[in-house]
Design a protein around this motif. Structure first.
Motif, PDB file in Angstrom:
ATOM      1  N   LEU A   1       0.843  -1.203   0.000  1.00  0.00           N
ATOM      2  CA  LEU A   1       0.000   0.000   0.000  1.00  0.00           C
ATOM      3  C   LEU A   1       0.873   1.245   0.000  1.00  0.00           C
ATOM      4  CD1 LEU A   1      -2.752   1.553   0.536  1.00  0.00           C
ATOM      5  CD2 LEU A   1      -2.147   1.400   2.941  1.00  0.00           C
ATOM      6  N   LEU A   2       0.540   2.152  -0.908  1.00  0.00           N
ATOM      7  CA  LEU A   2       1.178   3.463  -0.917  1.00  0.00           C
ATOM      8  C   LEU A   2       0.034   4.455  -0.808  1.00  0.00           C
ATOM      9  CD1 LEU A   2       4.146   4.310  -1.280  1.00  0.00           C
ATOM     10  CD2 LEU A   2       3.619   4.834  -3.633  1.00  0.00           C
ATOM     11  N   SER A   3       0.042   5.227   0.256  1.00  0.00           N
ATOM     12  CA  SER A   3      -1.085   6.109   0.487  1.00  0.00           C
ATOM     13  C   SER A   3      -0.642   7.570   0.398  1.00  0.00           C
ATOM     14  CB  SER A   3      -1.654   5.788   1.874  1.00  0.00           C
ATOM     15  OG  SER A   3      -2.817   6.517   2.070  1.00  0.00           O
ATOM     16  N   PHE A   4      -1.403   8.377  -0.365  1.00  0.00           N
ATOM     17  CA  PHE A   4      -1.051   9.793  -0.530  1.00  0.00           C
ATOM     18  C   PHE A   4      -1.656  10.634   0.597  1.00  0.00           C
ATOM     19  CE2 PHE A   4      -0.600   9.685  -5.472  1.00  0.00           C
ATOM     20  CZ  PHE A   4       0.522   8.898  -5.330  1.00  0.00           C
TER      21      PHE A   4
ATOM     22  N   TYR B   1       3.573  14.037  -5.877  1.00  0.00           N
ATOM     23  CA  TYR B   1       2.684  13.460  -4.857  1.00  0.00           C
ATOM     24  C   TYR B   1       3.410  13.469  -3.516  1.00  0.00           C
ATOM     25  CZ  TYR B   1       5.771   9.516  -5.684  1.00  0.00           C
ATOM     26  OH  TYR B   1       6.888   8.729  -5.831  1.00  0.00           O
ATOM     27  N   LEU B   2       2.669  13.325  -2.441  1.00  0.00           N
ATOM     28  CA  LEU B   2       3.267  13.206  -1.106  1.00  0.00           C
ATOM     29  C   LEU B   2       2.748  11.934  -0.443  1.00  0.00           C
ATOM     30  CD1 LEU B   2       3.009  16.882   0.156  1.00  0.00           C
ATOM     31  CD2 LEU B   2       5.074  15.659  -0.515  1.00  0.00           C
ATOM     32  N   ILE B   3       3.633  11.198   0.180  1.00  0.00           N
ATOM     33  CA  ILE B   3       3.249   9.909   0.765  1.00  0.00           C
ATOM     34  C   ILE B   3       2.896  10.053   2.236  1.00  0.00           C
ATOM     35  CG2 ILE B   3       4.138   7.619   1.376  1.00  0.00           C
ATOM     36  CD1 ILE B   3       5.781   7.738  -1.176  1.00  0.00           C
ATOM     37  N   LYS B   4       1.805   9.387   2.614  1.00  0.00           N
ATOM     38  CA  LYS B   4       1.429   9.378   4.018  1.00  0.00           C
ATOM     39  C   LYS B   4       1.814   8.034   4.644  1.00  0.00           C
ATOM     40  CE  LYS B   4      -2.796   9.466   6.480  1.00  0.00           C
ATOM     41  NZ  LYS B   4      -4.226   9.447   6.199  1.00  0.00           N
ATOM     42  N   GLU B   5       1.518   6.970   3.893  1.00  0.00           N
ATOM     43  CA  GLU B   5       1.819   5.634   4.403  1.00  0.00           C
ATOM     44  C   GLU B   5       2.428   4.787   3.301  1.00  0.00           C
ATOM     45  OE1 GLU B   5      -0.827   3.288   7.566  1.00  0.00           O
ATOM     46  OE2 GLU B   5      -2.011   4.478   6.184  1.00  0.00           O
ATOM     47  N   ASP B   6       3.416   3.987   3.665  1.00  0.00           N
ATOM     48  CA  ASP B   6       4.073   3.118   2.689  1.00  0.00           C
ATOM     49  C   ASP B   6       4.292   1.757   3.341  1.00  0.00           C
ATOM     50  OD1 ASP B   6       5.665   1.832   0.912  1.00  0.00           O
ATOM     51  OD2 ASP B   6       7.208   3.379   0.787  1.00  0.00           O
ATOM     52  N   ILE B   7       3.415   0.832   3.011  1.00  0.00           N
ATOM     53  CA  ILE B   7       3.483  -0.485   3.688  1.00  0.00           C
ATOM     54  C   ILE B   7       3.795  -1.584   2.681  1.00  0.00           C
ATOM     55  CG2 ILE B   7       2.264  -2.080   5.214  1.00  0.00           C
ATOM     56  CD1 ILE B   7       0.378   0.203   5.932  1.00  0.00           C
TER      57      ILE B   7
END
Ligand code: UDP
Ligand code: MG
Length: 309
Positions: free
Chosen positions: A67-70, A303-309
């Motif tokens: 998961l990559l969350s913006f 883009y800016l990432i919030k979460e990177d799982i």
């Protein structure tokens, strides 16, 4: 084992995450046979629903899910870019979460890569299930675009595309801020095989593209891959100069022959408003390019990432 990275941009797709996963895994055996493992990258484009939770749920049962969350909604183009950057696979495929890009096509697509193609692209031959007026403007856009741009942009082309690492790296070299992926694919070139299929309606939920969003996107496409509108502004300028010159001659000759009657006010008003309109139109074209240049020069992250799982 080789890796096939599946990039799935998601914006408010909570109902489709699991359906997509199940549909995709129907191809697991085929790719296992070929010695290829999946890497599934869900790119959450700032969804406001439970998309992130749904992906995390899948992740607990399957380590291949990432998961990559913006931090907010940056748009599909940004999601695609982020996914391509994150992908590690020797092969990469871009797919919508709504199952409009049928996963059942993957084996056929891969077979063309085996035959030596660098990239396998898809286009839909019909626009069934789409509002008539939208289809009309879409067709118009593609026709116009291919007239004014040297980069080939295929009508009905989807972003559903299987690529080799070489092609992905080429795309990643294009670091522009205004990303019009359909143009970027054409621009990088490489041997591309086109597959066609009938339009498939989205699985669940609604389209994220309003008419207005599509209109702005089309301007993005035009300014990103053509400078012809700027030339049109110059050509119009030259044409109007010629007309003005003729009018000057006519006016002088008329004065010499017939004296100086003070009629002609209506024609004057027409000319002034016409020329004023054309000037503003041309200024607008220049403004479009200037604004795109402005955004490009700022070098803001795509883009800016919030979460990177
Ligand atoms: N999408 C996205 N960000 C957006 C809009 C859409 O990541 O701002 C994703 C969406 O979740 C879907 C894909 O892009 O997986 C295509 O969107 P959609 O199905 O709404 O477009 P359509 O198929 O109607 O052109
Ligand atoms: Mg869709």
């Amino acid at each position: 084992m080789d890796l096939l990275s599946v990039i799935v941009p998601c914006y408010n797709e909570e109902e489709n995450i699991a359906d997509f996963y199940n549909e995709l895994l129907k191809n697991e055996a085929y790719f296992k046979d070929k010695g290829i493992d999946f890497e599934i990258l869900y790119i959450d484009d700032g969804s406001k629903d439970k998309t992130v939770e749904e992906v995390k749920k899948l992740r607990t049962g399957d380590e291949r899910v990432h998961l990559l969350s913006f931090s907010r909604n940056f748009g599909k183009e940004a999601a695609i870019y982020a996914g391509l950057k994150k992908s590690k696979g020797a092969y990469v495929v871009l797919m919508d979460a709504d199952l409009q890009d049928p996963p059942s096509l993957l084996p056929q697509m891969y077979s063309y890569i085996e035959q030596g193609y660098d990239s396998v692209a898809t286009r839909r031959v019909s626009r069934k299930g789409e509002p008539k007026i939208r289809s009309f403007f879409a067709r118009l856009f593609y026709r116009l675009m291919n007239k004014i741009s040297r980069t080939e942009i295929v009508d009905g082309a989807r972003d559903y595309r299987l690529m080799t690492r070489q092609v992905v790296d080429a795309i990643l070299e294009m670091t522009e801020y205004n990303r019009f992926t359909k143009g970027i694919f054409g621009w990088v070139g490489y041997e591309t095989k086109w597959l066609e299929y009938e339009n498939i309606e989205r699985n669940k939920g609604e389209t994220k593209w309003s008419f207005w969003k599509l209109f702005l996107y089309s301007i993005e496409g035009i300014t990103a891959f053509s400078t012809v509108p700027l030339a049109i502004a110059s050509v119009m300028g030259v044409l109007f100069c010629l007309v003005a010159f003729l009018l000057i001659v006519v006016t002088i000759v008329r004065k010499l022959l017939f004296g100086d009657p003070t009629s002609g006010w209506p024609s004057l008003v027409c000319i002034i408003s016409l020329v004023g309109g054309v000037q503003l139109f041309c200024l607008g074209i220049v403004g479009q390019y200037l604004s795109k240049t402005y955004m490009e020069v700022k070098r803001r992250p795509v883009y800016l990432i919030k979460e990177d799982i």
